[in-house]
Enzyme design. Structure first.
Site, PDB file in Angstrom:
ATOM      1  CE1 TYR A 152      -3.557   2.634   0.234  1.00  0.00           C
ATOM      2  CE2 TYR A 152      -2.216   3.532   2.022  1.00  0.00           C
ATOM      3  CZ  TYR A 152      -3.251   3.670   1.106  1.00  0.00           C
ATOM      4  OH  TYR A 152      -3.957   4.842   1.037  1.00  0.00           O
ATOM      5  NE  ARG A 199       1.665  13.692  11.478  1.00  0.00           N
ATOM      6  CZ  ARG A 199       1.815  14.388  10.361  1.00  0.00           C
ATOM      7  NH1 ARG A 199       2.855  15.173  10.199  1.00  0.00           N
ATOM      8  NH2 ARG A 199       0.938  14.294   9.379  1.00  0.00           N
ATOM      9  NE  ARG A 209      -9.512   8.125   5.801  1.00  0.00           N
ATOM     10  CZ  ARG A 209      -9.694   7.854   4.516  1.00  0.00           C
ATOM     11  NH1 ARG A 209      -9.049   6.853   3.956  1.00  0.00           N
ATOM     12  NH2 ARG A 209     -10.490   8.600   3.791  1.00  0.00           N
ATOM     13  CG  PHE A 269      11.948  18.527  -4.158  1.00  0.00           C
ATOM     14  CD1 PHE A 269      10.689  19.073  -3.940  1.00  0.00           C
ATOM     15  CD2 PHE A 269      12.034  17.241  -4.690  1.00  0.00           C
ATOM     16  CE1 PHE A 269       9.544  18.344  -4.229  1.00  0.00           C
ATOM     17  CE2 PHE A 269      10.893  16.510  -4.984  1.00  0.00           C
ATOM     18  CZ  PHE A 269       9.640  17.066  -4.752  1.00  0.00           C
TER      19      PHE A 269
HETATM   20  C1  PS7 Z   1       4.539  14.793  -6.116  1.00  0.00           C
HETATM   21  C2  PS7 Z   1       5.885  16.108  -4.438  1.00  0.00           C
HETATM   22  C3  PS7 Z   1      12.163  12.597  -3.383  1.00  0.00           C
HETATM   23  C4  PS7 Z   1      12.700  10.322  -4.443  1.00  0.00           C
HETATM   24  C5  PS7 Z   1      -0.721  14.047  -2.936  1.00  0.00           C
HETATM   25  C6  PS7 Z   1       7.409  12.989  -1.803  1.00  0.00           C
HETATM   26  C7  PS7 Z   1      -1.181  11.329  -0.043  1.00  0.00           C
HETATM   27  C8  PS7 Z   1       3.588  11.225   2.235  1.00  0.00           C
HETATM   28  O1  PS7 Z   1      -3.168  13.151   2.395  1.00  0.00           O
HETATM   29  O2  PS7 Z   1       0.080  15.522   2.278  1.00  0.00           O
HETATM   30  O3  PS7 Z   1      -2.421  14.679   4.248  1.00  0.00           O
HETATM   31  O4  PS7 Z   1      -2.342  12.184   4.563  1.00  0.00           O
HETATM   32  O5  PS7 Z   1       0.780  14.520   4.490  1.00  0.00           O
HETATM   33  C9  PS7 Z   1       4.147  14.549  -3.627  1.00  0.00           C
HETATM   34  C10 PS7 Z   1      10.795  10.524  -2.926  1.00  0.00           C
HETATM   35  C11 PS7 Z   1       0.437  11.939  -3.414  1.00  0.00           C
HETATM   36  C12 PS7 Z   1       6.309  10.855  -1.186  1.00  0.00           C
HETATM   37  C13 PS7 Z   1       1.106  10.400  -0.484  1.00  0.00           C
HETATM   38  C14 PS7 Z   1       3.052  13.538  -3.688  1.00  0.00           C
HETATM   39  C15 PS7 Z   1       9.797  11.158  -2.061  1.00  0.00           C
HETATM   40  C16 PS7 Z   1      -0.814  11.117  -3.238  1.00  0.00           C
HETATM   41  C17 PS7 Z   1       5.225  11.538  -0.473  1.00  0.00           C
HETATM   42  C18 PS7 Z   1       1.692  14.147  -3.520  1.00  0.00           C
HETATM   43  C19 PS7 Z   1       8.406  10.711  -2.446  1.00  0.00           C
HETATM   44  C20 PS7 Z   1      -0.646   9.988  -2.211  1.00  0.00           C
HETATM   45  C21 PS7 Z   1       1.884  13.522   0.990  1.00  0.00           C
HETATM   46  C22 PS7 Z   1       4.074  10.586  -0.108  1.00  0.00           C
HETATM   47  O6  PS7 Z   1       1.562  13.441   2.384  1.00  0.00           O
HETATM   48  O7  PS7 Z   1      -0.790  13.274   2.973  1.00  0.00           O
HETATM   49  C23 PS7 Z   1       4.815  15.103  -4.687  1.00  0.00           C
HETATM   50  C24 PS7 Z   1      11.826  11.139  -3.545  1.00  0.00           C
HETATM   51  C25 PS7 Z   1       0.487  13.290  -3.272  1.00  0.00           C
HETATM   52  C26 PS7 Z   1       7.323  11.498  -1.765  1.00  0.00           C
HETATM   53  C27 PS7 Z   1      -0.200  10.562  -0.864  1.00  0.00           C
HETATM   54  C28 PS7 Z   1       1.718  11.091   0.650  1.00  0.00           C
HETATM   55  C29 PS7 Z   1       2.326  12.319   0.358  1.00  0.00           C
HETATM   56  C30 PS7 Z   1       3.077  11.241   0.821  1.00  0.00           C
HETATM   57  P1  PS7 Z   1      -2.259  13.344   3.584  1.00  0.00           P
HETATM   58  P2  PS7 Z   1       0.411  14.300   3.076  1.00  0.00           P
HETATM   59 MN    MN Z   2      -5.266   8.778   0.681  1.00  0.00          MN
END
Ligand code: PS7
Ligand code: MN
Ligand code: MN
Ligand code: MN
Length: 351
Positions: A152, A199, A209, A269
């Site tokens: 997941y 957290r 959930r 970043f």
């Molecule tokens: C494309 C920057 C740098 C190799 C929305 C960044 C939600 C933790 O919904 O906002 O509030 O619980 O706290 C970000 C790896 C994805 C993983 C994933 C993704 C790092 C939809 C972040 C944006 C890879 C699924 C946001 C994974 O947490 O969630 C971009 C390298 C989204 C990264 C989701 C979670 C991200 C997450 P919520 P949060």
């Molecule tokens: Mn979600």
């Protein structure tokens, strides 16, 4: 500054950056500091996935409809004019989907190489989310095994790591080798996602959930909600340690990945969210407040971390500081004491 001028001349792009600032506390600033080409690509990658997650999270959408949307979202982002008004009135980012046509316009303005990466990850993530929404990997409402938990988290975060690595390469700012080792990109996402899931225990529980794998929490309670009970303190503490132990296993990969990044804006970043995560992990470890409310690192601490995450040497120093804190909070009476000591030992070899 030239970024700001571009936005003034391009209202549709400006709206997308407004949506980025509205929907993300953690990524808005670091994305806007990226070098030119990559900034727009990652902003749109974020907004597309934020749209997808807003559908996944909404428990008021009929399940069949939800699955259909999740499985076709990679095609939806090519449909000019598509908007969605079907989110519940209380869904956090429903406004983004109401104006999703603006996101689609800007997505279609990206160079094809960027579009292809974003569409591919959207297809894989949407299908993965759909599998979990329909209970394919679930036993009642909980993630069953540690393997399911990792899968997941791969769908919702590891895949983001794959896609970001590919976008770094497509921009020419990073060497193709950064995307070669998929396990490292996956771990970058899993470290963030799993820390988030620990957290957010109470918030997610209150929303109905359960993301903690039963293979772990089932050793400490019969019911996932039992951990909030004050009659359950020692089991609750032990369960939290078992979850933190699971996350610590990703730290060596995270440090390996970060040490390969060359471009300064890409480094910031990548590093800032990881440094925030290790700080959050140290805060939640052995901290029973997690079961009662959302514990968060202080604003001042976050600012300090953002300022310090400029190069690998500083990032190592920060990890060392928080690993030390975790080590000091590790108690000999904890059933996972030895395993946690060993995980810390492995990380200390790296740093
Ligand atoms: C494309 C920057 C740098 C190799 C929305 C960044 C939600 C933790 O919904 O906002 O509030 O619980 O706290 C970000 C790896 C994805 C993983 C994933 C993704 C790092 C939809 C972040 C944006 C890879 C699924 C946001 C994974 O947490 O969630 C971009 C390298 C989204 C990264 C989701 C979670 C991200 C997450 P919520 P949060
Ligand atoms: Mn979600
Ligand atoms: Mn979400
Ligand atoms: Mn969350």
């Amino acid at each position: 500054l030239s970024h700001q001028r571009t936005l003034e001349a391009d209202p549709s792009k400006k709206r997308c950056y407004d949506f980025l600032n509205m929907t993300s506390r953690s990524f808005a600033a670091v994305i806007q500091e990226l070098d030119d080409d990559l900034r727009d690509a990652i902003c749109l990658f974020y907004l597309v996935l934020r749209g997808l997650d807003t559908i996944e999270d909404d428990m008021t959408i009929d399940l069949d409809r939800k699955v259909e949307l999740l499985r076709s979202f990679d095609a939806i982002i090519y449909q000019k004019g598509w908007v969605f008004n079907g989110n519940g009135p209380n869904e956090k980012d429903r406004e983004l989907l109401v104006h999703f046509d603006l996101v689609i316009d800007e997505f279609l303005a990206l160079k094809p190489g960027f579009q292809q990466v974003i569409a591919k990850i959207t297809r894989l993530m949407g299908n993965g989310m759909a599998d979990y929404a329909t209970g394919e990997h679930r036993e009642s409402t909980s993630v069953a095994t540690i393997k399911d938990f990792d899968l997941y988290c791969h769908y919702v975060a590891g895949l983001v790591g794959y896609g970001l690595s590919d976008l770094f390469v497509a921009s020419g700012l990073e060497d193709p080798s950064i995307a070669n080792d998929k396990k490292l990109s996956n771990s970058m996402g899993l470290f963030l996602q799993k820390t988030n899931i620990i957290r957010d225990y109470r918030e997610d529980l209150d929303d109905g959930r359960q993301f903690w794998p039963k293979e772990i929490w089932g050793n400490y309670a019969n019911d996932f909600g039992d951990f909030i009970k004050t009659s359950h303190l020692e089991k609750s503490r032990a369960c939290l340690s078992a979850m933190v132990l699971n996350v610590l296993e990703h730290v060596p990969d995270v440090l390996d990945y970060l040490s390969k990044v060359k471009n300064q804006s890409v480094f910031n970043f990548c590093a800032i969210p990881q440094v925030m995560a290790i700080s959050t992990l140290a805060l939640v470890f052995n901290n029973l407040d997690v079961y009662q409310r959302n514990v968060k690192i202080r604003k001042g601490e976050a600012v300090k971390l953002i300022r310090a995450s400029t190069d690998m040497e500083n990032v190592i120093a920060i990890f060392r500081e928080y690993i030390q804190i975790i080590s000091e909070k590790n108690e000999t009476t904890d059933p996972n004491f030895l395993k946690i000591s060993m995980a810390i030992g492995k990380i200390e070899q790296w740093i």
